[in-house]
Write an enzyme that holds these catalytic residues in place. Structure first.
Site, mmCIF file in Angstrom:
data_model
loop_
_atom_site.group_PDB
_atom_site.id
_atom_site.type_symbol
_atom_site.label_atom_id
_atom_site.label_comp_id
_atom_site.label_asym_id
_atom_site.label_seq_id
_atom_site.Cartn_x
_atom_site.Cartn_y
_atom_site.Cartn_z
ATOM 1 N N ASN A 1 66.719 144.310 -13.402
ATOM 2 C CA ASN A 1 66.827 144.608 -12.499
ATOM 3 C C ASN A 1 66.036 146.436 -11.794
ATOM 4 O O ASN A 1 65.625 146.419 -12.975
ATOM 5 C CB ASN A 1 68.296 144.940 -12.729
ATOM 6 C CG ASN A 1 68.684 146.181 -13.854
ATOM 7 O OD1 ASN A 1 68.417 147.523 -13.989
ATOM 8 N ND2 ASN A 1 69.711 145.266 -14.036
ATOM 9 N N ALA B 1 73.297 151.623 -18.713
ATOM 10 C CA ALA B 1 72.487 151.724 -18.490
ATOM 11 C C ALA B 1 72.859 150.659 -17.739
ATOM 12 O O ALA B 1 74.035 150.442 -17.747
ATOM 13 C CB ALA B 1 72.386 151.000 -19.825
ATOM 14 N N ASP C 1 74.299 141.118 -16.437
ATOM 15 C CA ASP C 1 75.818 140.890 -17.130
ATOM 16 C C ASP C 1 75.242 139.207 -17.910
ATOM 17 O O ASP C 1 76.000 138.980 -18.634
ATOM 18 C CB ASP C 1 76.059 141.142 -15.998
ATOM 19 C CG ASP C 1 76.996 141.901 -14.747
ATOM 20 O OD1 ASP C 1 77.458 142.533 -16.143
ATOM 21 O OD2 ASP C 1 76.851 141.952 -13.900
ATOM 22 N N LYS D 1 55.674 129.769 -23.179
ATOM 23 C CA LYS D 1 55.572 130.093 -22.371
ATOM 24 C C LYS D 1 55.989 128.395 -21.045
ATOM 25 O O LYS D 1 55.530 127.192 -21.202
ATOM 26 C CB LYS D 1 54.427 130.646 -22.032
ATOM 27 C CG LYS D 1 54.096 131.072 -20.081
ATOM 28 C CD LYS D 1 52.860 131.317 -19.541
ATOM 29 C CE LYS D 1 53.046 131.780 -18.402
ATOM 30 N NZ LYS D 1 51.669 131.408 -17.119
ATOM 31 N N PRO E 1 77.286 139.638 -23.768
ATOM 32 C CA PRO E 1 78.428 141.121 -23.983
ATOM 33 C C PRO E 1 78.191 141.988 -23.214
ATOM 34 O O PRO E 1 77.651 142.631 -23.080
ATOM 35 C CB PRO E 1 77.865 141.875 -25.939
ATOM 36 C CG PRO E 1 76.439 141.433 -26.038
ATOM 37 C CD PRO E 1 76.324 140.588 -24.670
ATOM 38 N N ASP E 2 79.818 143.185 -22.724
ATOM 39 C CA ASP E 2 79.608 144.243 -22.252
ATOM 40 C C ASP E 2 79.851 145.548 -23.450
ATOM 41 O O ASP E 2 81.133 145.407 -24.138
ATOM 42 C CB ASP E 2 81.068 143.607 -21.452
ATOM 43 C CG ASP E 2 81.250 144.897 -20.114
ATOM 44 O OD1 ASP E 2 81.638 145.902 -20.106
ATOM 45 O OD2 ASP E 2 80.998 144.382 -19.192
ATOM 46 N N PHE F 1 79.435 153.633 -15.787
ATOM 47 C CA PHE F 1 79.476 154.087 -14.691
ATOM 48 C C PHE F 1 80.045 152.624 -13.711
ATOM 49 O O PHE F 1 80.442 151.918 -13.985
ATOM 50 C CB PHE F 1 77.812 154.099 -14.428
ATOM 51 C CG PHE F 1 77.559 155.426 -14.597
ATOM 52 C CD1 PHE F 1 77.172 156.116 -15.807
ATOM 53 C CD2 PHE F 1 76.836 155.805 -13.093
ATOM 54 C CE1 PHE F 1 76.973 157.173 -15.855
ATOM 55 C CE2 PHE F 1 76.426 157.751 -13.606
ATOM 56 C CZ PHE F 1 76.854 158.300 -15.118
ATOM 57 N N LYS G 1 87.686 148.747 -12.322
ATOM 58 C CA LYS G 1 86.681 148.481 -13.326
ATOM 59 C C LYS G 1 87.256 149.645 -14.835
ATOM 60 O O LYS G 1 87.107 149.088 -15.984
ATOM 61 C CB LYS G 1 85.328 149.068 -13.139
ATOM 62 C CG LYS G 1 84.320 147.723 -13.159
ATOM 63 C CD LYS G 1 82.855 148.398 -12.709
ATOM 64 C CE LYS G 1 82.113 147.183 -11.850
ATOM 65 N NZ LYS G 1 81.027 147.347 -11.062
ATOM 66 N N LYS H 1 87.648 147.858 -18.035
ATOM 67 C CA LYS H 1 86.829 147.769 -19.612
ATOM 68 C C LYS H 1 87.296 148.629 -19.636
ATOM 69 O O LYS H 1 86.988 149.345 -21.182
ATOM 70 C CB LYS H 1 85.515 148.384 -18.692
ATOM 71 C CG LYS H 1 84.715 147.087 -17.845
ATOM 72 C CD LYS H 1 83.604 147.466 -17.815
ATOM 73 C CE LYS H 1 82.596 146.790 -16.733
ATOM 74 N NZ LYS H 1 81.130 146.297 -16.643
HETATM 75 N N1 CTP Z 1 78.462 147.672 -18.568
HETATM 76 C C1 CTP Z 1 77.807 146.751 -19.875
HETATM 77 N N2 CTP Z 1 77.702 146.030 -20.604
HETATM 78 C C2 CTP Z 1 77.336 145.327 -19.270
HETATM 79 C C3 CTP Z 1 77.551 145.578 -18.324
HETATM 80 C C4 CTP Z 1 77.924 146.720 -17.715
HETATM 81 O O1 CTP Z 1 78.566 148.111 -20.837
HETATM 82 N N3 CTP Z 1 77.506 143.927 -20.327
HETATM 83 C C5 CTP Z 1 78.422 149.180 -18.573
HETATM 84 C C6 CTP Z 1 78.037 149.740 -17.448
HETATM 85 O O2 CTP Z 1 76.851 150.318 -19.028
HETATM 86 C C7 CTP Z 1 78.162 151.044 -16.331
HETATM 87 C C8 CTP Z 1 79.812 149.789 -16.555
HETATM 88 O O3 CTP Z 1 79.711 148.845 -17.457
HETATM 89 O O4 CTP Z 1 79.004 151.788 -17.395
HETATM 90 C C9 CTP Z 1 80.108 148.884 -14.787
HETATM 91 O O5 CTP Z 1 78.083 147.981 -14.323
HETATM 92 P P1 CTP Z 1 78.361 147.289 -13.288
HETATM 93 O O6 CTP Z 1 76.927 147.063 -13.034
HETATM 94 O O7 CTP Z 1 78.839 148.342 -12.470
HETATM 95 O O8 CTP Z 1 79.138 146.572 -13.599
HETATM 96 P P2 CTP Z 1 79.685 145.145 -14.157
HETATM 97 O O9 CTP Z 1 80.641 144.846 -15.777
HETATM 98 O O10 CTP Z 1 78.682 144.339 -14.235
HETATM 99 O O11 CTP Z 1 80.570 144.227 -12.844
HETATM 100 P P3 CTP Z 1 79.955 143.627 -11.707
HETATM 101 O O12 CTP Z 1 78.130 143.382 -11.964
HETATM 102 O O13 CTP Z 1 80.698 142.717 -11.531
HETATM 103 O O14 CTP Z 1 79.998 144.747 -10.103
#
Ligand code: CTP
Length: 400
Positions: free
Chosen positions: A208, A272, A276, A286, A304-305, A324, A338, A342
């Site tokens: 991204n 970061a 997702d 390749k 993983p989140d 964030f 969120k 979270k």
């Molecule tokens: N985050 C994380 N791990 C992931 C996705 C997100 O730790 N796999 C954290 C980011 O670092 C940020 C927060 O979760 O602190 C929110 O990230 P964001 O991209 O806004 O949200 P998503 O959970 O990805 O949800 P969406 O893409 O549906 O908005």
């Protein structure tokens, strides 16, 4: 800066003050009292500050954009310039009879006043008593100067010159920052920054637009206040900030492992943009394109989140977990959801619809259990400094 302009011939000097402040990169929001509007127009304040000028307590438009309580707390410093005898009296009495006095009563932000009035009014016992009351409450005062007044009398009462007011503003900011500088001494901080790269094959990946700038600035700001910082960074083109231990990773899974290895920490700020989803499997060689053949289907699985995992890490959970939220619509609703989903303590919400990702500025809202604060558009380093100050104050509070 929230600049309140009250009535008096010296109001025109507030225009010069705005120019000096914006030239230094300061965001200025103006409130113009009814008296002030007799001397300068909302349009001139707006043209110089580049922001909407607030004039009334009863504006539905203003309330729907930012309530007056939020407005009173959105600035680092409230400056009243010029401060008329009447406004000082109403402040001292704690009146909330118009927008300016309501904001001054509702704010928990430091206040600086620059009085300007006729010499007799300045020397009157009532004004002296009001000023003493305000000073006893911690309100800073700059000026007035002595000289010939607009009414041709001579003596104290002239508004201080804009450069002197600017110097007083800078001194007030120094005082605000000084008590917290160093208060992260001995604290451990974990920061994540940048994008992740999720491999499709040895040469291709999903990623991204995150530049890592905001997270790097936060790591630097925390380190500058004495924290021992581990920065877990995805692939970016930035040097490691001074005094920060950087761990470089590529994928979301590596980022989670590196974060878990960096615990325990007192605070974690997860800035970061973790992917997702990742390709279900990365091809060993390749992927070859065959002319005329169908493109390969990309099967994705959930990554993983990191934020949710660290927020739920029990005894190893940092005392303060800050996430964030990058949103392109319904910013505050999605960010608030969120924060709950979270399990983190604070969310820094930013609208990534414009030039935020990869850009140098950011306009954020800070969502905490106590409510939502709108911060002005700031340089990413200024957002980081402000966040570091808030983190230091939060960690200085005894834990519940
Ligand atoms: N985050 C994380 N791990 C992931 C996705 C997100 O730790 N796999 C954290 C980011 O670092 C940020 C927060 O979760 O602190 C929110 O990230 P964001 O991209 O806004 O949200 P998503 O959970 O990805 O949800 P969406 O893409 O549906 O908005």
């Amino acid at each position: 800066m929230l600049l309140i302009v009250s009535g008096g011939i010296a109001a025109y000097k507030s225009l010069e003050l705005i120019r000096l402040l914006t030239a230094r990169g300061c965001a200025v929001s103006c409130v113009l009292t009814e008296g002030g509007a007799q001397f300068v127009t909302p349009l001139s304040l707006q043209a110089l500050s580049g922001e909407t000028v607030h004039t009334t307590l009863w504006s539905l438009t203003d309330e729907s954009e930012m309530g007056h309580i939020a407005l009173s707390r959105s600035a680092d410093l409230v400056v009243v310039c010029p401060a008329s005898a009447d406004l000082l009296a109403r402040m001292a009495a704690g009146l909330a009879s118009d927008l300016a006095t309501t904001l001054l009563l509702a704010t928990d932000t430091p206040v600086l006043v620059a009085p300007a009035m006729n010499v007799r009014m300045w020397l009157h016992a009532a004004t002296a008593a009001n000023l003493a009351t305000l000073q006893a409450r911690g309100i800073a005062v700059v000026g007035p100067d002595e000289g010939v007044m607009a009414c041709n009398e001579f003596g104290p009462g002239r508004l201080a010159e804009p450069p002197a007011i600017l110097a007083a503003i800078l001194a007030a900011i120094e005082r605000m920052l000084a008590p917290v500088a160093g208060t992260l001494d001995g604290m451990r901080a974990l920061v994540t920054a940048g994008p992740t790269h999720e491999p499709i094959d040895p040469v291709r990946y999903l990623a991204n637009r995150s530049s890592g700038r905001q997270g790097y600035a936060i790591a630097a700001a925390l380190a500058a206040r004495g924290a021992r910082v581990t920065l877990v960074s995805g692939p970016v083109a930035l040097p490691a900030p001074d005094g920060v231990a950087r761990v470089e990773v590529e994928t979301g899974r590596q980022m989670l492992a590196a974060c878990e290895a960096a615990l325990p920490a007192d605070v974690a700020v997860l800035a970061a943009a973790v992917a997702d989803w990742r390709p279900a499997s990365a091809a060993a060689g390749k992927l070859k394109k065959r002319l005329g053949a169908e493109p390969p289907a990309l099967e994705l699985v959930l990554n993983p989140d990191v934020l949710a995992t660290l927020s739920a890490s029990g005894e190893r959970r940092p005392r303060l977990v800050v996430g964030f939220a990058a949103e392109t619509d319904a910013l505050l609703e999605h960010a608030a959801a969120k924060r709950v989903a979270k399990g983190c303590d604070w969310i820094v919400a930013n609208d990534v619809g414009g030039d935020v990702m990869g850009g140098s500025h950011n306009q954020v809202h800070l969502l905490t259990a106590a409510g939502t604060e709108a911060w002005p558009r700031l340089d990413k380093r200024a957002v980081a400094d402000r966040l570091a100050v808030r983190i230091a104050a939060e960690l200085a509070r005894p834990s519940a």
